[in-house]
Design an enzyme around this catalytic site. Structure first.
Site, PDB file in Angstrom:
ATOM      1  CB  CYS A  81      -1.104  -0.020   1.195  1.00  0.00           C
ATOM      2  SG  CYS A  81      -2.368   1.297   1.085  1.00  0.00           S
ATOM      3  CG  HIS A 133      -3.657  -3.595   3.177  1.00  0.00           C
ATOM      4  ND1 HIS A 133      -2.736  -3.244   4.000  1.00  0.00           N
ATOM      5  CD2 HIS A 133      -4.388  -2.620   2.598  1.00  0.00           C
ATOM      6  CE1 HIS A 133      -2.860  -1.969   3.892  1.00  0.00           C
ATOM      7  NE2 HIS A 133      -3.711  -1.694   3.001  1.00  0.00           N
ATOM      8  CD  GLU A 135      -1.537  -6.218   5.562  1.00  0.00           C
ATOM      9  OE1 GLU A 135      -0.975  -6.613   4.305  1.00  0.00           O
ATOM     10  OE2 GLU A 135      -1.230  -4.887   5.697  1.00  0.00           O
ATOM     11  N   GLY A 167      -2.383 -12.615  37.425  1.00  0.00           N
ATOM     12  CA  GLY A 167      -3.416 -13.542  37.130  1.00  0.00           C
ATOM     13  C   GLY A 167      -3.795 -13.585  35.780  1.00  0.00           C
ATOM     14  N   GLY A 168      -3.330 -12.760  35.005  1.00  0.00           N
ATOM     15  CA  GLY A 168      -3.491 -12.661  33.424  1.00  0.00           C
ATOM     16  C   GLY A 168      -2.698 -13.576  32.867  1.00  0.00           C
ATOM     17  CG  ASP A 208       0.331 -10.917  28.659  1.00  0.00           C
ATOM     18  OD1 ASP A 208      -0.060 -12.116  27.914  1.00  0.00           O
ATOM     19  OD2 ASP A 208      -0.146  -9.808  28.144  1.00  0.00           O
ATOM     20  CB  SER A 209       1.866 -11.576  35.121  1.00  0.00           C
ATOM     21  OG  SER A 209       0.720 -11.648  35.325  1.00  0.00           O
ATOM     22  CB  SER A 210      -0.049 -16.730  34.490  1.00  0.00           C
ATOM     23  OG  SER A 210      -0.894 -15.832  35.143  1.00  0.00           O
TER      24      SER A 210
END
Ligand code: XMP
Length: 529
Positions: free
Chosen positions: A84, A179, A181, A234-235, A237-239
């Site tokens: 594009c 596009h 993608e 508890g999410g 990513d951190s878990s």
């Protein structure tokens, strides 16, 4: 580093999607800003750079201070694909012509393949009624290339875009106005595959088991005998970060779970259950009284966010001080956070809401940062989580904002409002989990991207039995989205909504009215504050 592709970001909403599509092909792709020099690219080539993609943009070439394409990128000898705006920059830089079109072409269109090419050959096109080779593609542009640069040939066009694809296979330079993608471009992934595999000749060696193995040994050698602290929310990513780091350094990791009082119902229990088999050191700190005290009387959403962010840091820091001699702060930062904060630094994005994180901590506590997921997209983090044995129920939980229910209680946060909201939200989520969406064959919970309840501190009149009631309002919000940048409200069936509404009104004291939010993003945001 392994063979990889660089994507130069000019600010398109689809840039991250290009990287995700390429990684799905098993090839590592990295997004970088345009402010790079020749030395940077040469260093990358030394460690396996095989091709460059120039992203789209909301900019116009016609605009005087539009982003420019550095010429060395087109001369350095590795394949370049402009998508594009990226194609227009390429044409403009090499002596072609780009014209401003007053008709913005947006949506799915038929692309006609006009000649054989290295980029599009072998893509299984369909024939239209006139026996012409066509592809269905997504266009989203105003400007178009109207004259090819020397050495290029036109490879495709559409009814309103005379040059929709171009290539100079001698110099290995390619341009697509559409596009590839996005999923609306049928076979777009095959086109990216041709570029990455056939033209750039990348091998597929980007896989999550490899990533886990390499990351564990990297953490071991970086951290050595130092102690590491991690804020566990508890999410996902951190878990996932906690379990990965624990695999590398075991006892030297301590996680701190700060309960700010605005968590979902039974959040602590869920987290305890998730980690019960890993034997990780976790400190659970209930600081809810302190947070409620600080939030008392505060109604402005941004102020609430800032107070929670600052108090979180204070509580976390005091827990860390008790442990003593900590050298590293681990965080579950993921790749979109890295790209977005780099865009913010480079001035290409606006802050709509300040997201809560522990950003101020490393300098304040003089800690080194350990971010084992910072090169990964969310879907990759989930794959790692599953590999590491976290239950699918936790891995596919909907996102939950750092400030928690504080941004889902409109105005002042009070413990009694939190209690009402936790109960209502829990019923909503339970029912979504327990009811099947016939169309997707999955539960309603897994059919929407994010669902939650919101508490409105206004009272309305109702009637229960023979009594007049005067109680609070609960809003149900559910959205479907791919990237959380735009979102549509979810079409949950009336009978399910009706069941949820009666359960909330009957089971949660203080609520006599439930409403369903039918606003898309934009103009509404997903959260209410
Ligand atoms: P909005 O409301 O901006 O939300 O449309 C987009 C996504 O971001 C989440 N969100 C947050 N996440 N801290 C977070 O960690 C925050 O302060 C925050 N605010 C919004 C939101 O839940 C949605 O998934």
């Amino acid at each position: 580093m392994n063979q990889h592709i660089l994507i130069i970001d000019y600010g398109s909403q689809f840039t991250q999607l290009i990287a995700r599509r390429i990684r799905e092909l098993g090839v590592y792709a990295e997004v970088i800003h345009n402010n790079i020099d020749k030395e940077f690219i040469n260093n990358k080539i030394d460690v396996g750079l095989k091709g460059i993609i120039l992203s789209g943009s909301h900019e116009s070439i016609d605009n005087n201070d539009h982003d420019t394409l550095k010429k060395f990128i087109l001369e350095i000898g590795i394949p370049v694909l402009g998508i594009c705006y990226g194609m227009q920059l390429m044409a403009n830089q090499l002596g072609g012509q780009v014209s401003l079109s007053t008709n913005r072409e947006y949506g799915e269109v038929e692309l006609i393949i006009s000649s054989p090419s290295k980029l599009l050959d072998g893509i299984q096109v369909i024939k239209n009624n006139d026996d012409v080779n066509i592809l269905k593609v997504l266009m989203s542009h105003g400007d178009t290339v109207t004259k090819l640069p020397d050495g290029f040939k036109k490879i495709a066009y559409t009814n309103s875009c005379p040059i929709a694809g171009m290539e100079d296979s001698n110099r290995n330079l390619y341009g697509l106005q559409f596009h590839p993608e996005v999923t609306h471009t049928i076979l777009g992934n095959k086109i990216l595959k041709r570029f990455v595999k056939n033209i750039c000749q990348c091998e597929s060696n980007w896989s999550m088991p490899n990533y886990i193995e390499n990351t564990i040994s990297r953490i071991k050698s970086e951290v050595g005998d130092d102690k590491v602290i991690l804020g566990l929310s508890g999410g996902v990513d951190s878990s996932v970060a906690a379990i990965l780091i624990h695999k590398a350094i075991g006892e030297k990791l301590t996680c701190v779970f700060v309960d700010h009082g605005c968590m979902r119902l039974n959040e602590k229990k869920q987290v305890e259950k998730m980690f019960s088999s890993y034997h990780i050191n976790i400190i659970y700190k209930d600081a809810s009284d302190l947070f409620f005290q600080k939030l008392s009387g505060i109604i402005d959403p941004e102020e609430k966010r800032k107070i929670i962010g600052a108090e979180f840091i204070n509580v976390f820091q005091s827990e860390a001080n008790k442990l003593g001699n900590i050298k590293w702060l681990a965080q579950g930062t993921i790749y979109p956070d890295v790209i977005e904060s780099s865009n913010a630094k480079n001035g290409s994005s606006k802050v709509i809401k300040s997201h809560h994180n522990v950003g101020g901590l490393p300098e304040k506590m003089n800690l080194k940062l350990l971010e084992p997921l910072k090169y990964l997209f969310k879907d990759e983090v989930r794959k790692i989580g599953l590999e590491l044995g976290i239950s699918p129920e936790m891995i596919f939980r909907h996102p939950f904002p750092g400030p928690g229910l504080a941004v889902r209680i409109i105005g002042e946060v009070k413990p009694e409002f939190v209690k009402i909201l936790q109960g209502a939200d829990n019923i909503f989520i339970q029912e979504l989990r327990n009811n099947l969406n016939q169309l997707t064959g999955k539960s309603w919970y897994d059919s929407v991207s994010q669902a939650f309840a919101v508490f409105l501190p206004i009272k309305s009149v109702g009637v229960m039995g023979d009594h007049r009631t005067y109680e609070y309002v609960i809003v149900l919000r559910a959205v479907n989205t791919l990237d959380f940048m735009t979102a549509n409200w979810s079409k949950i069936p009336d009978d399910l909504l009706s069941k949820i509404s009666s359960r909330i009104i009957n089971e949660i004291p203080g609520v006599n009215r439930v409403v369903y939010d039918i606003s898309n993003k934009p103009p509404a945001t997903i959260e209410w504050e």
